[in-house]
Design an enzyme around this catalytic site. Structure first.
Site: not given
Length: 118
Positions: A13, A28, A107, A68, A30, A24
């Site tokens: 995201h 990137h 996260e 994914h 998580h 952010c």
């Protein structure tokens, strides 16, 4: 009594509403850790609050929808902060099974959100 079941999923995201130089704002990913909690009385004759298989059957399709993916492309998640994602997951689970108490979405190992539907 409160019972729980945990799930993991990997998603990417970016946060479009943070300042331009915030890290952010860039794409990137998580590995999210989701725990769903249900509250209820222990039933007879089963001896449980809720069958863990029922929880898995209700939550796994939601997790699979997020796994994914680029979260920004999921309808309703154009600004996929942990907080907004937790609300989205809550709304997706709520009503499928009785007794949803709260969800915890991590996260990172040290950062996350607990949402109780309020």
């Amino acid at each position: 009594m409160i019972i729980y079941k945990s799930f993991t999923f990997d998603s990417a995201h970016f946060l479009p509403n943070v300042p331009p130089h915030h890290k952010c704002r860039n794409m990137h990913g998580h590995t999210y850790h989701l725990t769903v909690y249900f509250e209820g009385e222990v039933t007879s004759p089963e001896g449980w609050v809720l069958d863990f298989a029922l929880i898995k059957n209700a939550v796994k399709p939601i997790v699979d929808q997020l796994d994914h993916t680029i979260l920004n492309e999921v309808p309703g998640l154009e600004n996929p902060t942990a907080e907004n994602l937790a609300v989205w997951i809550w709304k997706s689970i709520n009503g499928k099974l009785d007794g949803l108490k709260k969800i915890e979405l991590k996260e990172t190992p040290t950062s996350g959100v607990i949402y109780e539907g309020k």
